[in-house]
Scaffold this motif. Structure first.
Motif, PDB file in Angstrom:
ATOM      1  N   ARG A 142       0.847  -1.197   0.000  1.00 29.28           N
ATOM      2  CA  ARG A 142       0.000   0.000   0.000  1.00 29.28           C
ATOM      3  C   ARG A 142       0.882   1.248   0.000  1.00 29.28           C
ATOM      4  O   ARG A 142       2.055   1.199   0.347  1.00 29.28           O
ATOM      5  CB  ARG A 142      -0.906  -0.014   1.226  1.00 29.28           C
ATOM      6  N   THR A 143       0.283   2.343  -0.350  1.00 30.43           N
ATOM      7  CA  THR A 143       1.019   3.610  -0.423  1.00 30.43           C
ATOM      8  C   THR A 143       1.655   3.953   0.909  1.00 30.43           C
ATOM      9  O   THR A 143       2.811   4.390   0.960  1.00 30.43           O
ATOM     10  CB  THR A 143       0.077   4.737  -0.888  1.00 30.43           C
ATOM     11  N   ASP A 144       0.934   3.747   2.011  1.00 33.38           N
ATOM     12  CA  ASP A 144       1.500   4.062   3.329  1.00 33.38           C
ATOM     13  C   ASP A 144       2.715   3.196   3.646  1.00 33.38           C
ATOM     14  O   ASP A 144       3.642   3.647   4.318  1.00 33.38           O
ATOM     15  CB  ASP A 144       0.442   3.915   4.420  1.00 33.38           C
ATOM     16  N   ALA A 145       2.737   1.954   3.155  1.00 32.74           N
ATOM     17  CA  ALA A 145       3.897   1.088   3.358  1.00 32.74           C
ATOM     18  C   ALA A 145       5.094   1.633   2.573  1.00 32.74           C
ATOM     19  O   ALA A 145       6.225   1.615   3.068  1.00 32.74           O
ATOM     20  CB  ALA A 145       3.577  -0.341   2.951  1.00 32.74           C
ATOM     21  N   TYR A 146       4.843   2.124   1.363  1.00 29.04           N
ATOM     22  CA  TYR A 146       5.919   2.739   0.587  1.00 29.04           C
ATOM     23  C   TYR A 146       6.455   3.977   1.301  1.00 29.04           C
ATOM     24  O   TYR A 146       7.663   4.208   1.340  1.00 29.04           O
ATOM     25  CB  TYR A 146       5.442   3.114  -0.815  1.00 29.04           C
ATOM     26  N   VAL A 147       5.557   4.783   1.872  1.00 25.89           N
ATOM     27  CA  VAL A 147       5.989   5.978   2.592  1.00 25.89           C
ATOM     28  C   VAL A 147       6.882   5.588   3.766  1.00 25.89           C
ATOM     29  O   VAL A 147       7.940   6.191   3.995  1.00 25.89           O
ATOM     30  CB  VAL A 147       4.764   6.808   3.065  1.00 25.89           C
ATOM     31  N   ARG A 148       6.473   4.573   4.498  1.00 24.89           N
ATOM     32  CA  ARG A 148       7.286   4.116   5.634  1.00 24.89           C
ATOM     33  C   ARG A 148       8.637   3.596   5.148  1.00 24.89           C
ATOM     34  O   ARG A 148       9.671   3.874   5.755  1.00 24.89           O
ATOM     35  CB  ARG A 148       6.541   3.037   6.418  1.00 24.89           C
ATOM     36  N   LEU A 149       8.623   2.845   4.067  1.00 25.21           N
ATOM     37  CA  LEU A 149       9.864   2.324   3.496  1.00 25.21           C
ATOM     38  C   LEU A 149      10.805   3.471   3.111  1.00 25.21           C
ATOM     39  O   LEU A 149      11.996   3.436   3.433  1.00 25.21           O
ATOM     40  CB  LEU A 149       9.552   1.474   2.268  1.00 25.21           C
ATOM     41  N   ILE A 150      10.271   4.489   2.459  1.00 24.93           N
ATOM     42  CA  ILE A 150      11.092   5.632   2.037  1.00 24.93           C
ATOM     43  C   ILE A 150      11.667   6.348   3.254  1.00 24.93           C
ATOM     44  O   ILE A 150      12.860   6.659   3.297  1.00 24.93           O
ATOM     45  CB  ILE A 150      10.265   6.598   1.166  1.00 24.93           C
ATOM     46  N   ARG A 151      10.828   6.593   4.254  1.00 25.49           N
ATOM     47  CA  ARG A 151      11.285   7.269   5.476  1.00 25.49           C
ATOM     48  C   ARG A 151      12.415   6.489   6.140  1.00 25.49           C
ATOM     49  O   ARG A 151      13.455   7.052   6.482  1.00 25.49           O
ATOM     50  CB  ARG A 151      10.137   7.430   6.472  1.00 25.49           C
ATOM     51  N   GLU A 152      12.210   5.190   6.313  1.00 26.77           N
ATOM     52  CA  GLU A 152      13.188   4.378   7.026  1.00 26.77           C
ATOM     53  C   GLU A 152      14.444   4.141   6.189  1.00 26.77           C
ATOM     54  O   GLU A 152      15.535   3.995   6.734  1.00 26.77           O
ATOM     55  CB  GLU A 152      12.548   3.081   7.506  1.00 26.77           C
TER      56      GLU A 152
END
Length: 169
Positions: free
Chosen positions: A63-73
């Protein structure tokens, strides 16, 4: 309205066939966000991921939120194993998701993987727009770049002040 303005208006109306000269204006959202506001940064990251998803074929079903978390981390320095634990997915899924977002590690380049080369070409065709946007949102890269260029310019200016320029050819 003076004669020239009226004449230009008539030319416009003849050329476009429209009765109105102006369009409604909508306020654009812009790209500047407050880096101290995590919600604003996450919203901008979501927009970037959605844009990438529309433009490119993503290989994972995250999901998009998982991608956002991946990018942040990723920008926090987490390796693929830590990202996989955080997202509760395999390290291969993390790797494919990183490549979806044009996030390539030096180790990826060293392996000379065809998927990495394609990701690099894709990022280059996009002028590294997405990587640069992620870095701007999540690091001090933009600020560091401006400060470094300013200091280089100042240093060169001072060094060049005493140089004699009387040169004959």
């Amino acid at each position: 309205m003076d004669d020239e303005t009226a004449e230009l208006r008539d030319i416009f109306l003849d050329a476009t066939g429209e009765e109105t000269v102006t369009e409604r204006q909508a306020e654009s959202r812009g790209s500047l966000v407050d880096a101290d506001d995590p919600e604003a940064v996450d919203a901008r990251l979501r927009d970037l991921v959605r844009t990438m998803r529309e433009r490119y074929d993503f290989e994972t079903e995250l999901r998009t939120d998982a991608y956002v978390r991946l990018i942040r981390e990723f920008y926090d320095g987490d390796d693929d194993a830590a990202l996989a634990d955080a997202l509760d997915v395999s390290t291969e899924t993390v790797r494919r998701a990183r490549l979806d977002c044009h996030l390539v590690r030096d180790a990826d380049r060293a392996n000379e993987d065809a998927a990495v080369r394609e990701t690099e070409r894709e990022a280059t065709r996009a002028n590294d727009r997405f990587r640069d946007a992620f870095a701007e949102l999540l690091t001090d890269a933009d600020l560091e770049g401006r400060l470094a260029s300013d200091s280089r310019e100042d240093g060169l200016r001072e060094a060049a002040e005493d140089i004699e320029t009387d040169v004959s050819f």
